[in-house]
Design an enzyme around this catalytic site. Structure first.
Site, PDB file in Angstrom:
ATOM      1  N   GLU A  60       0.828  -1.207   0.000  1.00 29.47           N
ATOM      2  CA  GLU A  60       0.000   0.000   0.000  1.00 29.47           C
ATOM      3  C   GLU A  60       0.870   1.268   0.000  1.00 29.47           C
ATOM      4  O   GLU A  60       1.831   1.366   0.752  1.00 29.47           O
ATOM      5  CB  GLU A  60      -0.907  -0.017   1.247  1.00 29.47           C
ATOM      6  CG  GLU A  60      -1.863   1.153   1.293  1.00 29.47           C
ATOM      7  CD  GLU A  60      -2.876   1.016   2.425  1.00 29.47           C
ATOM      8  OE1 GLU A  60      -3.579  -0.015   2.496  1.00 29.47           O
ATOM      9  OE2 GLU A  60      -2.952   1.953   3.245  1.00 29.47           O
ATOM     10  N   PHE A 109      -0.476   4.988  15.418  1.00 29.78           N
ATOM     11  CA  PHE A 109      -1.266   4.139  14.509  1.00 29.78           C
ATOM     12  C   PHE A 109      -2.224   3.249  15.315  1.00 29.78           C
ATOM     13  O   PHE A 109      -3.386   3.098  14.963  1.00 29.78           O
ATOM     14  CB  PHE A 109      -0.360   3.239  13.662  1.00 29.78           C
ATOM     15  CG  PHE A 109       0.514   3.983  12.676  1.00 29.78           C
ATOM     16  CD1 PHE A 109       0.059   5.132  12.040  1.00 29.78           C
ATOM     17  CD2 PHE A 109       1.796   3.525  12.367  1.00 29.78           C
ATOM     18  CE1 PHE A 109       0.867   5.815  11.119  1.00 29.78           C
ATOM     19  CE2 PHE A 109       2.601   4.195  11.456  1.00 29.78           C
ATOM     20  CZ  PHE A 109       2.136   5.336  10.829  1.00 29.78           C
TER      21      PHE A 109
END
Ligand code: FAD
Length: 285
Positions: A10, A212
């Site tokens: 990604e 995150f």
């Protein structure tokens, strides 16, 4: 014959001219190990749909590997999504990561504003308007989506995306393999057979890993957090430790049936390639 594993990387549209200048090099380094496809985020960190499209073209131009745009529907209209789909199809895109997207921080209701409320509605729309022209990937949350009222309600909502026509799912990042295996058990009991590919976030910094995990509600095991905190000023040792933790996670997942891995590269080649080498994932002939 067993199904081949799927590996994907990604990327996000670069936010600065310097990031844009570095991206082709990063793509070439990552492409050298021949992933099945790259995916390109949309909207995360304020990126535009134009940025997603340009990054997609950069991937195709620099390595010729399949590129899949993420498409979020929050705050959007059917007309706008239809135009994007037509543009992607004309550009040869054959795979889309279909998402709701994150709601504005001020949102009072879990339903998205705009003509699509949830990702299952976007999946239905893509299927109704384009049949099987696109392979559709959706998001899965082994540790529950943070806005869901309970794991079972969230799981029912995941099932809606599968019923609407998703071909496969990519999971939110996690560092606890058991959460993934338990999610897979629930899928098995519900008769869900599509591939659910674990999302893998390399560990390269204490602050970012905490951010995150806090952002998406992922559990960071206490012992990992404590070691990262201790090593935060010693980058080489932190990178060694992080690579060890994530390599073991990937090994455990692949050994126990995960159908592949989706790496969140954060537009850096080395952290993902280090895991790749550790796992001795060979370049397909
Ligand atoms: P949904 O599946 O719609 O779920 C959202 C919430 O609504 C969940 O709590 C769910 O339980 C609930 N829900 C779902 N359907 C229903 C229903 N029919 N009725 C009632 N409740 C329902 N964000 C970006 O902005 N850009 C990106 O490029 C991006 N890429 C991502 C890639 C991956 C692999 C993952 C895992 C996430 C990504 N995200 C991205 C983040 C994602 O947009 C957020 O997590 C978002 O909050 C949820 O998106 P979703 O598609 O999972 O939504």
């Amino acid at each position: 014959m067993s199904t081949p594993l799927t590996f994907s990387f990604e990327l996000f549209p670069p936010r600065t001219p310097e990031g844009g200048g570095r991206l082709p090099g990063v793509i070439c380094e990552l492409a050298a190990v021949r992933p099945d496809y790259f995916s390109v985020t949309y909207g995360a960190g304020g990126s535009t749909q134009e940025g997603t499209y340009e990054t997609l073209l950069t991937v195709v131009k620099h390595c010729g590997i399949e590129a899949a745009p993420h498409l979020t529907c929050v705050g959007s209209t059917r007309v706008h999504v239809a135009a994007l789909l037509a543009r992607y199809r004309a550009a040869g895109v054959r795979r889309i990561v279909a998402l709701r997207g994150d709601l504005p921080a001020t949102a009072m209701s879990p339903a998205a504003p705009g003509e699509f409320r949830y990702a299952n509605e976007l999946v239905s729309f893509i299927r109704e308007s384009h049949g099987d022209a696109f392979r559709i990937e959706v998001a899965a949350y082994p540790e529950m989506h943070p806005q869901a009222p309970s794991p079972s309600v969230d799981f029912e909502n995941f099932c809606r995306k599968v019923e609407a026509g998703a071909d496969a799912a990519l999971t939110q990042l996690f560092y606890n393999a058991d959460a993934y295996f338990e999610f897979m058990e629930r899928c098995g009991k519900a008769g869900i057979r599509i591939p659910i590919v674990p999302g893998i976030m390399p560990i390269t910094s204490y602050a970012n890993t905490l951010r995150f995990c806090n952002g998406c509600g992922a559990d960071l095991p206490r012992w990992v957090r404590l070691r990262l905190e201790e090593l935060q000023d010693d980058k080489p040792r932190l990178l060694d430790f992080g690579a060890g933790v994530v390599t073991r996670l990937c090994e455990t997942l692949l050994r126990n049936g995960a159908p592949g891995l989706h790496f969140y590269t954060i537009n850096q080649a080395e952290p993902t390639l280090r895991l790749w080498r550790n796992l001795a994932l060979t370049v397909p002939a």
